[in-house]
Design an enzyme around this catalytic site. Sequence first.
Site, PDB file in Angstrom:
ATOM      1  N   SER A  32       8.857   6.046   1.015  1.00  0.00           N
ATOM      2  CA  SER A  32       9.848   5.575   0.034  1.00  0.00           C
ATOM      3  C   SER A  32       9.114   4.631  -0.909  1.00  0.00           C
ATOM      4  CB  SER A  32      11.038   4.914   0.733  1.00  0.00           C
ATOM      5  OG  SER A  32      10.839   3.578   1.038  1.00  0.00           O
TER       6      SER A  32
ATOM      7  N   HIS B  99      12.940   7.372   6.628  1.00  0.00           N
ATOM      8  CA  HIS B  99      12.126   7.277   7.839  1.00  0.00           C
ATOM      9  C   HIS B  99      12.790   7.879   9.063  1.00  0.00           C
ATOM     10  CE1 HIS B  99      10.186   3.463   5.891  1.00  0.00           C
ATOM     11  NE2 HIS B  99       9.852   4.575   5.278  1.00  0.00           N
TER      12      HIS B  99
ATOM     13  N   GLN C  50      17.389   1.678   5.188  1.00  0.00           N
ATOM     14  CA  GLN C  50      16.116   2.160   5.747  1.00  0.00           C
ATOM     15  C   GLN C  50      15.645   1.401   6.995  1.00  0.00           C
ATOM     16  OE1 GLN C  50      12.704   3.480   3.090  1.00  0.00           O
ATOM     17  NE2 GLN C  50      11.916   1.531   3.812  1.00  0.00           N
ATOM     18  N   GLU C  51      15.824   0.077   7.003  1.00  0.00           N
ATOM     19  CA  GLU C  51      15.257  -0.687   8.127  1.00  0.00           C
ATOM     20  C   GLU C  51      16.174  -1.819   8.556  1.00  0.00           C
ATOM     21  OE1 GLU C  51      11.201  -1.866   6.979  1.00  0.00           O
ATOM     22  OE2 GLU C  51      11.181   0.006   5.838  1.00  0.00           O
TER      23      GLU C  51
ATOM     24  N   GLU D 168       8.640   4.592  11.683  1.00  0.00           N
ATOM     25  CA  GLU D 168       8.069   3.265  11.976  1.00  0.00           C
ATOM     26  C   GLU D 168       8.346   2.847  13.418  1.00  0.00           C
ATOM     27  OE1 GLU D 168       9.517   0.622   8.925  1.00  0.00           O
ATOM     28  OE2 GLU D 168       8.141   1.462   7.442  1.00  0.00           O
TER      29      GLU D 168
ATOM     30  N   ASP E  41      15.822  -3.816   5.152  1.00  0.00           N
ATOM     31  CA  ASP E  41      15.204  -3.218   3.962  1.00  0.00           C
ATOM     32  C   ASP E  41      16.140  -2.101   3.537  1.00  0.00           C
ATOM     33  OD1 ASP E  41      13.796  -2.104   1.940  1.00  0.00           O
ATOM     34  OD2 ASP E  41      11.990  -1.626   3.110  1.00  0.00           O
TER      35      ASP E  41
ATOM     36  N   GLU F  85      15.613  -6.608   1.543  1.00  0.00           N
ATOM     37  CA  GLU F  85      14.529  -6.100   0.688  1.00  0.00           C
ATOM     38  C   GLU F  85      15.075  -4.975  -0.188  1.00  0.00           C
ATOM     39  OE1 GLU F  85      11.142  -5.230   3.138  1.00  0.00           O
ATOM     40  OE2 GLU F  85      10.430  -3.653   1.805  1.00  0.00           O
TER      41      GLU F  85
ATOM     42  N   ASP G 213       9.952  -5.088  -3.041  1.00  0.00           N
ATOM     43  CA  ASP G 213       8.902  -4.169  -2.596  1.00  0.00           C
ATOM     44  C   ASP G 213       8.686  -3.127  -3.700  1.00  0.00           C
ATOM     45  OD1 ASP G 213       7.261  -2.351  -1.342  1.00  0.00           O
ATOM     46  OD2 ASP G 213       8.742  -1.677   0.118  1.00  0.00           O
TER      47      ASP G 213
ATOM     48  N   LYS H 203       1.438  -4.506  -0.042  1.00  0.00           N
ATOM     49  CA  LYS H 203       0.909  -3.315   0.637  1.00  0.00           C
ATOM     50  C   LYS H 203      -0.340  -2.879  -0.127  1.00  0.00           C
ATOM     51  CE  LYS H 203       5.512  -1.460   1.817  1.00  0.00           C
ATOM     52  NZ  LYS H 203       6.595  -0.585   1.311  1.00  0.00           N
TER      53      LYS H 203
ATOM     54  N   HIS I  13       2.907  -2.936   6.553  1.00  0.00           N
ATOM     55  CA  HIS I  13       2.424  -1.587   6.865  1.00  0.00           C
ATOM     56  C   HIS I  13       3.111  -0.573   5.956  1.00  0.00           C
ATOM     57  CE1 HIS I  13       6.059  -0.593   9.692  1.00  0.00           C
ATOM     58  NE2 HIS I  13       6.427  -1.313   8.668  1.00  0.00           N
ATOM     59  N   ARG I  14       2.783   0.715   6.102  1.00  0.00           N
ATOM     60  CA  ARG I  14       3.522   1.804   5.466  1.00  0.00           C
ATOM     61  C   ARG I  14       4.152   2.653   6.563  1.00  0.00           C
ATOM     62  NH1 ARG I  14       2.923   1.991  -0.279  1.00  0.00           N
ATOM     63  NH2 ARG I  14       4.986   2.916   0.006  1.00  0.00           N
ATOM     64  N   SER I  15       5.087   3.502   6.148  1.00  0.00           N
ATOM     65  CA  SER I  15       5.726   4.351   7.169  1.00  0.00           C
ATOM     66  C   SER I  15       4.743   5.388   7.711  1.00  0.00           C
ATOM     67  CB  SER I  15       6.969   5.017   6.602  1.00  0.00           C
ATOM     68  OG  SER I  15       6.662   5.706   5.413  1.00  0.00           O
TER      69      SER I  15
ATOM     70  N   LYS J 153       5.514  -7.216   8.059  1.00  0.00           N
ATOM     71  CA  LYS J 153       6.285  -6.074   8.550  1.00  0.00           C
ATOM     72  C   LYS J 153       5.346  -5.160   9.304  1.00  0.00           C
ATOM     73  CE  LYS J 153       9.334  -3.992   5.988  1.00  0.00           C
ATOM     74  NZ  LYS J 153       9.856  -3.205   4.841  1.00  0.00           N
TER      75      LYS J 153
HETATM   76  P1  PGA Z   1       7.236   3.439   2.883  1.00  0.00           P
HETATM   77  O1  PGA Z   1       8.401   2.353   2.891  1.00  0.00           O
HETATM   78  O2  PGA Z   1       7.845   4.659   3.522  1.00  0.00           O
HETATM   79  O3  PGA Z   1       7.008   3.705   1.417  1.00  0.00           O
HETATM   80  O4  PGA Z   1       6.060   2.937   3.576  1.00  0.00           O
HETATM   81  C1  PGA Z   1       8.374   1.191   3.595  1.00  0.00           C
HETATM   82  C2  PGA Z   1       9.178   0.178   2.846  1.00  0.00           C
HETATM   83  O5  PGA Z   1       9.983   0.539   1.967  1.00  0.00           O
HETATM   84  O6  PGA Z   1       9.024  -1.016   3.102  1.00  0.00           O
HETATM   85 ZN    ZN Z   2      10.538  -1.640   1.466  1.00  0.00          ZN
END
Ligand code: PGA
Ligand code: ZN
Length: 502
Positions: free
Chosen positions: A41, A155, A162-163, A205, A238, A279, A308, A333, A361-363, A384
Amino acid sequence: MNIKQITPYQILDSRGEPTIMVRMMSDSGNSAEFAVPAGASRGANEAVEKRDGGSDYSGKGVMSSIEVITNVIAPKFIGYPLGQQDDFDGLLIALDGSEKKQNLGGNTLLGLSGAYLKLSAVEAKKPLWQYIAEANQTTPEFPRLFANIVGGGKHAPGLDIQEYMVVPQSNSPRDAVKVIYNVYHTIQKVMQNLYGPSAKLVGDEGGLAPIGTNTEVILEAFSQLNSKMEEKFDIALDAAANTFYKDGIYTVENQQLHASDLLKLYEAWDSKFPIFSIEDPFAENDVEGIEILKTLPKQNKPFLIIADDYTVTNKAKIEELQQSELFDGIIIKPNQVGTITETFEAIAAARQSKAKVIISHRSGETNDNFIVDLAYGVGAMGMKLGAPMRGERVAKYNRLLEIQADLEANQTNASAGATAQQVNTTPTPTEKSTPSAATTSGSFAPASSSPNTPIPPTTIVNPTPSTPNTINNITTQSSTPSPAVPAQPSTPPLPPGPQLSP
Ligand code: PGA
Ligand code: ZN
């Protein structure tokens, strides 16, 4: 010490997709590796990720990057000195020559930039975090951990947000990891009781991925648990609102909302289950959302607003948006921008704008745990790192625990008058060099040095604990307080001897 060899590899990330790893070797025979993560994302202004296209690996292969590194980039840097990160990255940026790194790819550049940093730390005989702290003139400090417990969005299926994260109030890794362990395993049981055995399955994640639930259920479970645990945590979301925004409307939890109504929904959740931070609460290109952020008070918001997708680890974006002080915290990131130097610049810009720094981190991750040394080295407020589950996430937890244990062992050794080396308590300015021109032979010549600019250290802020919820049908894994961990000195002792990067 100079670069002797650069070897790129196509490896697989935690989603099973191809990514780049770079191994760099010095004249002395030391080597270091950096493996590049990938997001799902993403913000619109992230550095471009170079992929092969075509049919192999569904077009996601990175063999074109491997070839460019092997045949074009590596030959230029053989014999190039280590320890000159700004120059090295400046040359990479110049080689690419585009604003968003679409020619070589941010993923290609980060593999090289990260391996160079790690190898430079090895040659300086310093732990990576210390090398990073000295380069940035920062005081190492453990971050508060933003641990993903339940996932959704891009994710995991089942939830639009998302989180759903917990943020233990202690920044001691050992104490925080214990809290996260207890929350994760308890919520896993709660979700299984509510939604059946499949609720044990996890997202990208490592967060649980229950189907048929909603935000209030998750937040209530978190709050109930918090009221029972001795060691408190905060709740963070998030929203990654880009992913459920289209044509001015947010489609979330079976509702269609404008930004102003979405804010009301966040406020309603927060009034029942106090939320520490949200976030990306709105989509990055939603003008209404930006206007709402401008109207929020600068201090004492109901919850902190974290950027982000809005800021994508880009110094210029951070400076532009933070003129109005829109954000209380900024996600960092490295692969959003593509080099280590630009990552450091983004961290400095975030701090200058009074925002807290949260390394992430990233997913799509690898077992590379660089971000832990980065977060500790720059003294980030937060980090994170996903759930305490899946190897690529656990690698980050374990590096944190390792750094803490090393520091403690060193303290013990030092106070016992053993052989541990004494620390230099004042970070020394590192040497920063001016970029050198490519020589006619196509390689890059060594450059001269000048002092670095100091960046003020951050402090950890412990927010007010969440109000305990009175419902009491959740039992915790354990609520006994963990033994006290000795406070870290502002500049911790150096572990004995040279350390190869992990
Ligand atoms: P990502 O997203 O899938 O792009 O790593 C993580 C986030 O939005 O913090
Ligand atoms: Zn994010």
